[in-house]
Design a protein around this motif. Structure first.
Motif, short mmCIF file in Angstrom:
data_model
loop_
_atom_site.label_atom_id
_atom_site.label_comp_id
_atom_site.label_asym_id
_atom_site.label_seq_id
_atom_site.Cartn_x
_atom_site.Cartn_y
_atom_site.Cartn_z
N LEU A 1 0.84 -1.20 0.00
CA LEU A 1 0.00 0.00 0.00
C LEU A 1 0.87 1.25 0.00
O LEU A 1 0.60 2.21 -0.75
CB LEU A 1 -0.91 0.00 1.23
N LEU A 2 1.93 1.25 0.80
CA LEU A 2 2.81 2.41 0.86
C LEU A 2 3.47 2.66 -0.50
O LEU A 2 3.54 3.80 -0.96
CB LEU A 2 3.88 2.19 1.93
N ALA B 1 11.01 3.29 -3.01
CA ALA B 1 12.25 2.54 -2.77
C ALA B 1 12.24 1.90 -1.39
O ALA B 1 12.66 0.74 -1.23
CB ALA B 1 13.44 3.47 -2.93
N LEU B 2 11.75 2.61 -0.39
CA LEU B 2 11.66 2.03 0.95
C LEU B 2 10.72 0.84 0.98
O LEU B 2 10.99 -0.17 1.62
CB LEU B 2 11.20 3.09 1.95
N ALA B 3 9.59 0.97 0.29
CA ALA B 3 8.59 -0.10 0.31
C ALA B 3 9.10 -1.36 -0.34
O ALA B 3 8.63 -2.46 -0.01
CB ALA B 3 7.32 0.37 -0.39
N LEU C 1 16.74 0.53 -0.05
CA LEU C 1 17.11 1.39 1.06
C LEU C 1 18.25 2.32 0.66
O LEU C 1 18.26 3.50 1.04
CB LEU C 1 17.50 0.53 2.26
N GLN C 2 19.21 1.81 -0.10
CA GLN C 2 20.29 2.67 -0.59
C GLN C 2 19.74 3.78 -1.48
O GLN C 2 20.14 4.94 -1.39
CB GLN C 2 21.31 1.84 -1.38
N ALA D 1 11.50 -10.72 -1.24
CA ALA D 1 10.74 -11.94 -1.50
C ALA D 1 9.35 -11.91 -0.90
O ALA D 1 8.43 -12.57 -1.41
CB ALA D 1 11.51 -13.14 -0.97
N ASP D 2 9.15 -11.16 0.19
CA ASP D 2 7.84 -11.12 0.84
C ASP D 2 6.95 -10.01 0.29
O ASP D 2 5.89 -9.73 0.86
CB ASP D 2 7.99 -10.97 2.35
N ARG D 3 7.37 -9.35 -0.80
CA ARG D 3 6.53 -8.34 -1.45
C ARG D 3 5.90 -8.94 -2.70
O ARG D 3 6.50 -9.79 -3.35
CB ARG D 3 7.37 -7.14 -1.87
#
Length: 535
Positions: free
Chosen positions: A320-321, A360-362, A369-370, A451-453
């Motif tokens: 969602l984010l 990128a964070l999501a 993250l980089q 993998a969990d996205r």
């Protein structure tokens, strides 16, 4: 007798921070001392002039920047008991996640205090119906006159910098919240008292305060929830536990509350509506600090307080984010294509670029993250550069309306024009400039998420983000066509003054340097990113 004093002496020494912590003190103390000095200037027997006020403000920011540089280089730490009954400690220090942001805050802080405060022009008589009056009217800068409230203005700038540095240096959740809150009142004063007198500055300031207070309240609820579940407010301990001992349902609830509070600060679509109004109203230095520093408190809060602390809860809300982030990229890009106020247009572009950071964070990978950390710093530099240019143009023109015919910057003000070209090129994400690496990294991270996205959704987000990148080129070209190019040479306005030239050269050099050598920043953040994701 001497032997009997040695234990007591050792106890005293244990309470004295390591000498390396002097760098942290040097980073914060000048800002506090300078702000208090300027706030009490009205009670002095002789009121200080503008030269003395600027000397105190610029001196405090420069000395603080030396302390920030030493802190980033030596990475000392301060750890003292603050509220022992609650187990709250005064923990200050930096790591790979916060070092780029404290350096960014220091650079932008020096730029903000260097800029002159603009004063409104005298009222102009209404033109006759058949009279052709040029809309461009240069507005004087506060360089040789004293105006009421100048000391308070500079004190507010220093307090905003102080609060931001405290938040970025904080190793304790409660201390982070204190720094987060410290910036609110001085920023409200900057908008309400020193903003554009031709707009509803009271309304803009009130909206900024209300939105940010709501976000702070939600964030505080989440912080207290995590502290209760873990038994500590130590951010390092939170990251080490990685949600251990917190039930999945509780993690989801805490992540939702924290993300909602921080999303108001970023801001994430659809919680973004307050930002263009506030930017259009704020003074130039206020817009520079808001875009380059204050908005980073939201994205940094997600990196520090959510991603490593409640990872399962964050993974649940990440799709969602990411969707909201990429929606903000598209929505803001389309708004930039039709926006008629140049300063509001730059504000909309900030929403788009921060949408890349959120996406990128999501994604949940080291690459993501980089890219988010790099995009944070790149956006801070580019946005500061553009607001220096656009703020100066607005005060020279008398307004920032794009519908009014202006003298082409290429012809009359080549320094401001060159800075605008550089800033818009970086905003477009062109290779060789700082904006490129954060955006391309965000798209790549979304195409190959953790993998969990849900891979299908994130690949759709990557494609939409690429479309948003194309929109940034379209509105960038629009700005350059309407403001920079053309053959119109009248009415002329003054080119960049000395302080503006210093600010633009500093920011422009950093935009190019990080674009050509991104490893300078990526090497700093890589160990911390690996630790966060690897855990």
């Amino acid at each position: 007798m001497i032997d009997s004093l040695r234990p007591a002496g050792r106890q005293v020494l244990e309470l004295v921070p390591d000498l390396g912590a002097a760098w942290v003190v040097l980073a914060l103390a000048p800002l506090l001392v300078g702000a208090v000095t300027l706030l009490t200037a009205g009670r002095w027997p002789t009121a200080p002039g503008h030269t003395a006020i600027r000397a105190v403000s610029v001196g405090a920011a420069v000395v603080s920047s030396l302390g920030v540089a030493g802190t980033a280089l030596h990475r000392p730490g301060v750890e003292l008991p603050w509220i022992p009954s609650l187990g709250v400690w005064l923990r200050l220090g930096v790591d790979g996640l916060s070092t780029p942001l404290v350096l960014l805050t220091s650079v932008v802080g020096v730029v903000a205090v260097l800029l002159h405060l603009h004063v409104p022009p005298p009222p102009r008589p209404a033109p006759l119906e058949d009279e052709d009056v040029a809309a461009t009217s240069p507005i004087p800068l506060v360089r040789s006159i004293d105006v009421p409230g100048l000391a308070t203005y500079h004190a507010c700038l220093l307090l905003v910098l102080l609060g931001a540095l405290v938040a970025f240096l904080a190793g304790d959740a409660i201390l982070f919240f204190v720094g987060f809150e410290l910036v609110l009142v001085p920023m409200w004063v900057l908008v309400a008292r020193y903003g554009d007198p031709g707009s509803d500055r009271e309304g803009a300031a009130a909206r900024f305060l209300m939105v940010t207070v709501v976000g702070s309240t939600l964030m505080l609820v989440g912080l207290l929830g995590v502290a209760t579940a873990t038994g500590t407010s130590d951010l390092t301990r939170w990251a080490e536990l990685r949600g251990e001992g917190i039930a999945p349902g509780t993690q989801a609830a805490l992540a939702a509350v924290l993300l909602l509070g921080l999303a108001l600060k970023v801001p994430v679509f659809p919680l973004h509506t307050w930002l263009p109004w506030v930017h259009a109203t704020a003074p130039t230095a206020g817009s520079v600090l808001l875009a380059a520093v204050l908005l980073k408190l939201g994205t940094y809060g997600i990196v520090r307080l959510v991603v490593p602390v409640v990872p399962d809860g964050f993974a649940l809300w990440a799709p969602l984010l990411g969707g909201l982030g990429v929606t903000g990229v598209i929505w803001a890009g389309l708004a930039c294509l039709v926006e008629t106020d140049l300063k509001r247009l730059i504000a909309w572009s900030s929403i788009a670029h921060l949408g890349f950071v959120v996406l990128a964070l999501a994604a949940g990978t080291e690459t993501g993250l980089q890219a988010a950390l790099f995009g944070n710093v790149a956006h801070g530099l580019v946005a500061a550069l553009l607001f220096v240019v656009v703020g100066g143009l607005k005060h020279r023109w008398g307004s920032a309306r794009l519908s009014v015919a202006r003298a082409a910057l290429r012809e009359g003000t080549p320094r401001l024009g060159a800075a605008l070209v550089l800033g818009m090129a970086a905003s477009m994400g062109l290779p060789g400039l700082a904006g490129f690496w954060g955006e391309i990294g965000a798209v790549y991270a979304a195409w190959a998420p953790a993998a969990d996205r849900p891979e299908g959704w994130f690949r759709l987000y990557a494609a939409l983000a690429a479309v948003g990148g194309a929109l940034s080129v379209a509105y960038g070209v629009r700005v350059l066509r309407e403001v920079w190019s053309g053959d119109r040479a009248e009415p002329r306005v003054p080119d960049a003054v000395r302080t503006e030239r210093l600010a633009l050269r500093l920011l422009g050099a950093l935009v190019v340097l990080l674009g050509v050598l991104p490893v300078l920043l990526l090497a700093v953040t890589a160990p911390a990113v690996e630790a966060v994701i690897g855990r």
